[in-house]
Design an enzyme around this catalytic site. Sequence first.
Site, PDB file in Angstrom:
ATOM      1  N   TYR A  11      -2.328  -1.351  10.438  1.00 36.96           N
ATOM      2  CA  TYR A  11      -2.211  -1.517   8.948  1.00 36.96           C
ATOM      3  C   TYR A  11      -0.888  -0.975   8.279  1.00 36.96           C
ATOM      4  O   TYR A  11      -0.354  -1.637   7.482  1.00 36.96           O
ATOM      5  CB  TYR A  11      -3.144  -0.735   8.486  1.00 36.96           C
ATOM      6  CG  TYR A  11      -3.190  -0.948   6.872  1.00 36.96           C
ATOM      7  CD1 TYR A  11      -4.105  -2.004   6.237  1.00 36.96           C
ATOM      8  CD2 TYR A  11      -3.027   0.086   5.909  1.00 36.96           C
ATOM      9  CE1 TYR A  11      -4.174  -2.148   4.943  1.00 36.96           C
ATOM     10  CE2 TYR A  11      -3.038  -0.057   4.740  1.00 36.96           C
ATOM     11  CZ  TYR A  11      -3.766  -1.193   4.099  1.00 36.96           C
ATOM     12  OH  TYR A  11      -3.820  -1.181   2.694  1.00 36.96           O
ATOM     13  N   SER A  64       0.989  -1.086   0.045  1.00 38.17           N
ATOM     14  CA  SER A  64       0.068   0.154  -0.014  1.00 38.17           C
ATOM     15  C   SER A  64       0.899   1.387  -0.119  1.00 38.17           C
ATOM     16  O   SER A  64       1.862   1.089   0.565  1.00 38.17           O
ATOM     17  CB  SER A  64      -0.893   0.030   1.073  1.00 38.17           C
ATOM     18  OG  SER A  64      -1.482   1.349   1.329  1.00 38.17           O
TER      19      SER A  64
HETATM   20  N1  LIG Z   1      -8.810  -0.361  -1.387  1.00 34.52           N
HETATM   21  C1  LIG Z   1      -7.616   0.371  -1.222  1.00 34.52           C
HETATM   22  O1  LIG Z   1      -7.842   1.603  -1.159  1.00 34.52           O
HETATM   23  C2  LIG Z   1      -6.284  -0.191  -1.005  1.00 34.52           C
HETATM   24  C3  LIG Z   1      -5.274   0.853  -1.230  1.00 34.52           C
HETATM   25  C4  LIG Z   1      -4.024   0.167  -0.910  1.00 34.52           C
HETATM   26  C5  LIG Z   1      -3.849  -1.224  -0.891  1.00 34.52           C
HETATM   27  N2  LIG Z   1      -4.864  -1.995  -0.666  1.00 34.52           N
HETATM   28  C6  LIG Z   1      -4.609  -3.499  -0.414  1.00 34.52           C
HETATM   29  O2  LIG Z   1      -5.113  -4.154  -1.438  1.00 34.52           O
HETATM   30  C7  LIG Z   1      -5.744  -5.528  -0.977  1.00 34.52           C
HETATM   31  C8  LIG Z   1      -7.187  -5.555  -1.424  1.00 34.52           C
HETATM   32  O3  LIG Z   1      -7.921  -4.838  -0.686  1.00 34.52           O
HETATM   33  P1  LIG Z   1      -9.383  -4.554  -1.034  1.00 34.52           P
HETATM   34  O4  LIG Z   1      -9.452  -2.972  -0.858  1.00 34.52           O
HETATM   35  O5  LIG Z   1      -9.799  -5.257  -2.315  1.00 34.52           O
HETATM   36  O6  LIG Z   1     -10.255  -4.824   0.103  1.00 34.52           O
HETATM   37  P2  LIG Z   1     -11.743  -5.920   0.300  1.00 34.52           P
HETATM   38  O7  LIG Z   1     -12.523  -5.498  -0.552  1.00 34.52           O
HETATM   39  O8  LIG Z   1     -11.992  -5.801   1.711  1.00 34.52           O
HETATM   40  O9  LIG Z   1     -10.968  -7.308   0.018  1.00 34.52           O
HETATM   41  C9  LIG Z   1     -10.163  -8.022   1.083  1.00 34.52           C
HETATM   42  C10 LIG Z   1     -10.198  -9.345   0.483  1.00 34.52           C
HETATM   43  O10 LIG Z   1      -9.243 -10.146   1.857  1.00 34.52           O
HETATM   44  C11 LIG Z   1      -9.981 -11.191   2.187  1.00 34.52           C
HETATM   45  N3  LIG Z   1      -9.504 -11.549   3.558  1.00 34.52           N
HETATM   46  C12 LIG Z   1      -9.986 -10.719   4.780  1.00 34.52           C
HETATM   47  N4  LIG Z   1      -9.332 -11.318   6.112  1.00 34.52           N
HETATM   48  C13 LIG Z   1      -8.615 -12.396   5.367  1.00 34.52           C
HETATM   49  C14 LIG Z   1      -8.211 -13.489   6.116  1.00 34.52           C
HETATM   50  N5  LIG Z   1      -7.862 -13.334   7.360  1.00 34.52           N
HETATM   51  N6  LIG Z   1      -7.675 -14.469   5.359  1.00 34.52           N
HETATM   52  C15 LIG Z   1      -8.171 -14.634   4.052  1.00 34.52           C
HETATM   53  N7  LIG Z   1      -8.735 -13.684   3.396  1.00 34.52           N
HETATM   54  C16 LIG Z   1      -8.888 -12.440   3.975  1.00 34.52           C
HETATM   55  C17 LIG Z   1     -11.412 -10.884   2.067  1.00 34.52           C
HETATM   56  O11 LIG Z   1     -12.088 -12.186   1.980  1.00 34.52           O
HETATM   57  P3  LIG Z   1     -13.097 -12.725   2.869  1.00 34.52           P
HETATM   58  O12 LIG Z   1     -13.625 -11.676   3.681  1.00 34.52           O
HETATM   59  O13 LIG Z   1     -14.494 -13.063   1.787  1.00 34.52           O
HETATM   60  O14 LIG Z   1     -12.558 -13.931   3.420  1.00 34.52           O
HETATM   61  C18 LIG Z   1     -11.657 -10.209   0.765  1.00 34.52           C
HETATM   62  O15 LIG Z   1     -11.640 -10.918  -0.331  1.00 34.52           O
HETATM   63  C19 LIG Z   1      -5.351  -5.388   0.686  1.00 34.52           C
HETATM   64  O16 LIG Z   1      -4.148  -6.020   0.697  1.00 34.52           O
HETATM   65  C20 LIG Z   1      -5.472  -3.946   0.919  1.00 34.52           C
HETATM   66  O17 LIG Z   1      -4.259  -3.472   1.996  1.00 34.52           O
HETATM   67  C21 LIG Z   1      -6.147  -1.454  -0.861  1.00 34.52           C
END
Ligand SMILES: NC(=O)c1ccc[n+]([C@@H]2O[C@H](COP(=O)([O-])OP(=O)(O)OC[C@H]3O[C@@H](n4cnc5c(N)ncnc54)[C@H](OP(=O)(O)O)[C@@H]3O)[C@@H](O)[C@H]2O)c1
Length: 287
Positions: free
Chosen positions: A148, A135
């Site tokens: 985080y 991130s």
């Molecule tokens: N969105 C942003 O602005 C942003 C910015 C920078 C980085 N990121 C990174 O991008 C990645 C994806 O995030 P997103 O924004 O797409 O979030 P999201 O929509 O909340 O998706 C997160 C995913 O992680 C899974 N997950 C959560 N806890 C878990 C666990 N204990 N074991 C296995 N799977 C788990 C969830 O699956 P289930 O709950 O269905 O199991 C879900 O599919 C993350 O690493 C996040 O830090 C996001």
Amino acid sequence: VLVTGCSGGIGLATATLLAARGWRVFGTMRDPGRDPGLAGRIGGGAGRAEILALDLTDGASVRTAVSQLLVATGGELYAVVHNAGTGDAGFFEDMPDAAFRRVLETNFLGAVALTRAALPAMRRAGAGRLVIVSSAAVFFPAPAQTAYTASKTALEGWAESLALEVAPFGIRLALVEPGAHRTGIWDAAEITGPADSPYHSWLTSLVPRMRALALRRGGDPARVAAVIAAALEARRVRLRYLVGPDARGARLLAALPGPARQSIQRAFYGRPAVTAAPPAPPGGAGS
Ligand SMILES: NC(=O)c1ccc[n+]([C@@H]2O[C@H](COP(=O)([O-])OP(=O)(O)OC[C@H]3O[C@@H](n4cnc5c(N)ncnc54)[C@H](OP(=O)(O)O)[C@@H]3O)[C@@H](O)[C@H]2O)c1
């Protein structure tokens, strides 16, 4: 390719794009029973996707998912996209230790355990890719996100060191560093802050403002998916891929001298006036 966290957001966009580009995709979510149609939607009816149950905080679940994949592919695994992650929204003093640990166990130690399980097959094949979704928060840390930020910073240091270890075996590693994108991560984040906390008014003004900003100005998760696909498919892999103008801006701010950087952070995140409580009398109340 194994893509973690495909139930929504960046993972779903990535799995769908990779399947459309001809990859055989193994996506994961903690409870596949919640969405039985997911493999069909990712695979576009072409049967290119399978969903495995994976909870990154559970070592047995990690090992089982990898062995199920290897059984299905006859021992082959070319790439892992470490996408699954979780956020926190709470000031450090307000966070129970268990909530802090849960973020590190998911975002950092979960990726470590999964890599440990996947590497032997990749190393034996003599070729492969590890794509790690970090991130831009590592460049411009925010208050109320200590766990985080710590988890993603740990991930980056571990990954950069690991990249050197696995390169001789033909395994390339890429860190993807997105800025804000419109996903459910803010809804999934655990918000901690008791009403009598000295941080409470700051938390209740900051978190909704950050969430609204991320949803209004954040990019489409498909943009991150396209970068992940490029990191998997490019002949020459870069160690770092910034995604979005805010991520590039954060990277530039990280190069500023400390005081300049901190004053920009304070202007952006606010810093409420606090009245220091009188020091506690030595020996406890009444002494
Ligand atoms: N969105 C942003 O602005 C942003 C910015 C920078 C980085 N990121 C990174 O991008 C990645 C994806 O995030 P997103 O924004 O797409 O979030 P999201 O929509 O909340 O998706 C997160 C995913 O992680 C899974 N997950 C959560 N806890 C878990 C666990 N204990 N074991 C296995 N799977 C788990 C969830 O699956 P289930 O709950 O269905 O199991 C879900 O599919 C993350 O690493 C996040 O830090 C996001």
